[in-house]
Design a protein around this motif. Structure first.
Motif, PDB file in Angstrom:
ATOM      1  N   ASP A 146       0.696  -1.328   0.089  1.00 54.31           N
ATOM      2  CA  ASP A 146      -0.050   0.026   0.228  1.00 54.31           C
ATOM      3  C   ASP A 146       1.009   1.226   0.039  1.00 54.31           C
ATOM      4  O   ASP A 146       1.281   1.793   1.019  1.00 54.31           O
ATOM      5  N   ARG A 147       1.115   1.833  -1.099  1.00 54.13           N
ATOM      6  CA  ARG A 147       2.114   2.956  -1.385  1.00 54.13           C
ATOM      7  C   ARG A 147       1.647   4.102  -0.908  1.00 54.13           C
ATOM      8  O   ARG A 147       2.447   4.857  -0.286  1.00 54.13           O
ATOM      9  N   GLU A 148       0.386   4.365  -1.021  1.00 48.61           N
ATOM     10  CA  GLU A 148      -0.363   5.702  -0.465  1.00 48.61           C
ATOM     11  C   GLU A 148      -0.155   5.578   1.059  1.00 48.61           C
ATOM     12  O   GLU A 148       0.013   6.662   1.670  1.00 48.61           O
ATOM     13  N   SER A 149      -0.364   4.356   1.644  1.00 47.84           N
ATOM     14  CA  SER A 149      -0.447   4.595   3.210  1.00 47.84           C
ATOM     15  C   SER A 149       1.074   4.763   3.650  1.00 47.84           C
ATOM     16  O   SER A 149       1.372   5.491   4.733  1.00 47.84           O
ATOM     17  N   LEU A 155       3.281   6.458   2.068  1.00 49.12           N
ATOM     18  CA  LEU A 155       3.776   7.777   1.911  1.00 49.12           C
ATOM     19  C   LEU A 155       3.328   8.757   2.891  1.00 49.12           C
ATOM     20  O   LEU A 155       3.904   9.419   3.264  1.00 49.12           O
ATOM     21  N   LYS A 156       2.017   8.336   3.287  1.00 46.94           N
ATOM     22  CA  LYS A 156       1.279   9.086   4.426  1.00 46.94           C
ATOM     23  C   LYS A 156       1.790   8.925   5.839  1.00 46.94           C
ATOM     24  O   LYS A 156       2.153   9.907   6.471  1.00 46.94           O
ATOM     25  N   LYS A 177       6.630  11.406  -2.791  1.00 49.66           N
ATOM     26  CA  LYS A 177       5.462  10.790  -3.868  1.00 49.66           C
ATOM     27  C   LYS A 177       5.511   9.567  -4.118  1.00 49.66           C
ATOM     28  O   LYS A 177       6.649   8.906  -3.685  1.00 49.66           O
ATOM     29  N   VAL A 178       4.411   8.902  -4.406  1.00 42.63           N
ATOM     30  CA  VAL A 178       4.481   7.645  -4.567  1.00 42.63           C
ATOM     31  C   VAL A 178       5.402   6.879  -5.780  1.00 42.63           C
ATOM     32  O   VAL A 178       5.318   7.681  -6.761  1.00 42.63           O
ATOM     33  N   GLN A 235       0.320   3.932 -13.086  1.00 40.94           N
ATOM     34  CA  GLN A 235       0.570   3.863 -11.672  1.00 40.94           C
ATOM     35  C   GLN A 235       0.090   2.605 -11.265  1.00 40.94           C
ATOM     36  O   GLN A 235      -0.987   2.298 -11.470  1.00 40.94           O
ATOM     37  N   PRO A 244      -1.389   0.286  -8.716  1.00 37.49           N
ATOM     38  CA  PRO A 244      -2.313   0.443  -7.422  1.00 37.49           C
ATOM     39  C   PRO A 244      -1.979  -0.681  -6.415  1.00 37.49           C
ATOM     40  O   PRO A 244      -1.239  -1.713  -6.640  1.00 37.49           O
ATOM     41  N   MET A 296       8.395   4.471  -3.202  1.00 36.81           N
ATOM     42  CA  MET A 296       8.313   5.962  -2.649  1.00 36.81           C
ATOM     43  C   MET A 296       9.490   6.503  -3.259  1.00 36.81           C
ATOM     44  O   MET A 296      10.717   5.720  -3.299  1.00 36.81           O
TER      45      MET A 296
END
Length: 533
Positions: A320-323, A325-326, A334-335, A354, A356, A497
């Motif tokens: 989970d790249r977005e998680s 990053l956050k 950035k992702v 991209q 997901p 990332m």
């Protein structure tokens, strides 16, 4: 964000007040920390006058007991930075103004000119340059230093860059000619690589005799390096402090504490979750920039189960790249998309979709692979800042895909000697490179010394070689985009990332200009900054 880039350009040009800059930055959604840091960097670069003297103390990540002064051996930040204080390359990738792209500049070479076809390059050397031992630099020194990385037994990270070189010879009193078996338009950038430092002919590398602004005094691998100012350095705009002391501090919190307590003036690899703490402290400052730096989880493609493409794809869809990053970078990056070429590169393959987080696709590929056992990730925060947190998030997201990701938490000490490129699945980091070709050549070409995923494809190697000699820029761009597509689809590098480079310093440090190409101002910060005391 184009509006933010335009606003920064306006600030650099001096055509906007501090108040208006902060007001417009806020309207664009830019945090006060980032905007304030931008103001600080520009003001410092525009008004500061270098002061001489003092002892500059650095707290650097990436030192280890196996470190060597031999430039061919440099693998992590400590020696990559400190080697450049003792010795010089022929050219430098440098940045002199905040928020500008780095450019290639002369160092020991006055010029590097290619002949038609880019197979022959003539290097004109700076005259009268002195080594620390009093010897004047000659073409023979340059020939010896470059050939040091070309030997059959060389383990140098620059060996792959020089693989197409067929001859390096002196062709004049201050001239060296480099001949290749095929053209390479990026050769000048290769000559700026931090491995390709120039020493006297026949030099004992353990003495680190170079032309740099500082002379080695003492070196304790994995502990510290001390150096004093070289009075006969060829540049008046480098080497402002009287002495340097670099401390090897692998622990992130320990580096922060060293800076806050005054035990160090500059530190690298600031943990993003602690960045606000330093930004709000009147005695410290942040040096942050986005660029080509990225964190990776390399899978050895020569070792089961990672020699199965579907296992690799399953893991790429299971993270989970977005998680990350956050929760790990706190937005300071950035992702990633398993592509080491950054978006600002002119040859970046923007058309690649991209990848997901998709547990169902991860399940599909793992089932297709026929593998059903656990996957072991050997990890430590020595790999990159936040590596353990990244691994934990990865473990949780992989579980939802039915993948049993087991974490082998290994010691930070000795990580680069005992884990990296040894264990089948581990963590790593890259600062990025000045061109797409340099990045792909150093880490993805089959025979590259730092091909950490051990991914080997003859068609990739062939296309990479062909792209270097293609003079039609449109065709060349397409070739590099095809190469990136191969890496994303089939490669062994999981790149979750791109991380902003975040260094930090005492308020006493002046002249630090962050570089998107490499941390510590392209590794040149110790010789470019001064202390306002």
């Amino acid at each position: 964000m184009r509006d933010w880039e335009d606003l920064k350009a306006t600030l650099i040009a001096g055509s906007i007040s501090r108040r208006d800059f902060l007001r417009r930055a806020t309207a664009l959604g830019i945090s006060s920390m980032v905007a304030g840091g931008m103001l600080s960097n520009v003001a410092q670069a525009a008004t500061a006058t270098p002061k001489k003297g003092g002892n500059l103390i650095l707290g650097l990540h990436g030192g280890g007991a196996g470190d060597s002064l031999d430039p061919a051996s440099y693998t992590a930040t400590f020696m990559q930075v400190m080697g450049q204080q003792l010795m010089n390359t022929l050219l430098e990738v440098d940045v002199t103004e905040p928020n500008t792209r780095p450019s290639l500049r002369p160092a020991l070479a006055e010029s590097v000119e290619g002949k038609p076809g880019a197979k022959e390059w003539v290097v004109k050397l700076r005259k009268g340059v002195q080594f620390h031992n009093g010897k004047t630099m000659t073409p023979a020194d340059v020939v010896y230093s470059l050939n040091h990385h070309r030997g059959a037994d060389s383990k140098s990270g620059a060996k792959a860059y020089l693989a197409t070189v067929t001859d390096i010879k002196a062709t004049g009193p201050n001239e060296v000619t480099i001949t290749l078996d095929s053209g390479n338009a990026d050769l000048p950038y290769i000559l700026s690589d931090f491995h390709l430092l120039i020493t006297p002919e026949g030099a004992d590398f353990s003495k680190a005799i170079g032309t740099g602004p500082y002379v080695l005094e003492n070196f304790e691998p994995g502990v510290r390096l001390t150096a004093k100012k070289f009075k006969d350095h060829f540049r008046a705009d480098r080497g402002f402090v009287e002495s340097l002391e670099a401390l090897a501090i692998s622990d992130t919190t320990a580096r922060i504490n060293a800076l806050v307590s005054g035990s160090a003036h500059i530190i690298n690899r600031v943990d993003p979750k602690l960045a606000q703490q330093l930004a709000s402290n009147k005695n410290t400052q942040l040096f942050e920039v986005a660029g080509g730096a990225h964190y990776t989880l390399p899978m050895r493609c020569d070792t089961a189960p990672f020699n199965n493409k579907d296992v690799r794809l399953a893991l790429k869809y299971a993270i989970d790249r977005e998680s990350i990053l956050k929760r790990v970078l706190f937005g300071h990056g950035k992702v990633g998309n398993d592509n080491p070429v950054p978006a600002h590169d002119p040859f970046f393959a923007s058309a690649i979709p991209q990848r997901p987080y998709d547990p169902e696709k991860a399940k599909f590929h793992m089932k297709k692979s026929g593998y059903s056992g656990p996957v072991v990730l050997s990890i430590s925060d020595a790999a990159f800042t936040g590596a353990l947190d990244t691994a934990q998030i990865f473990q949780d997201s992989a579980k939802k895909a039915g993948i049993d990701l087991q974490l082998d938490r290994v010691p930070a000490d000795g990580y680069w000697d005992n884990i990296w490129m040894k264990k089948p699945f581990s963590g790593s980091y890259w600062e990025g490179r000045a061109t797409a070709d340099l990045m792909l050549s150093v880490a993805y070409k089959s025979d590259a010394a730092w091909n950490e995923s051990f991914w080997k494809r003859a068609d990739f190697d062939k296309l990479l070689t062909a792209a270097r000699v293609e003079l039609n820029q449109s065709k060349r761009k397409q070739m590099y985009q095809d190469l990136q597509a191969m890496v994303v689809d089939d490669g062994g590098e999981l790149i979750p990332m791109f991380n902003n480079t975040i260094d930090a310093g005492s308020a006493k440090v002046k002249g630090f200009v962050p570089s998107p190409s490499f941390q510590m101002s392209s590794g040149l910060a110790p010789q470019k900054v001064w202390l306002d005391v």
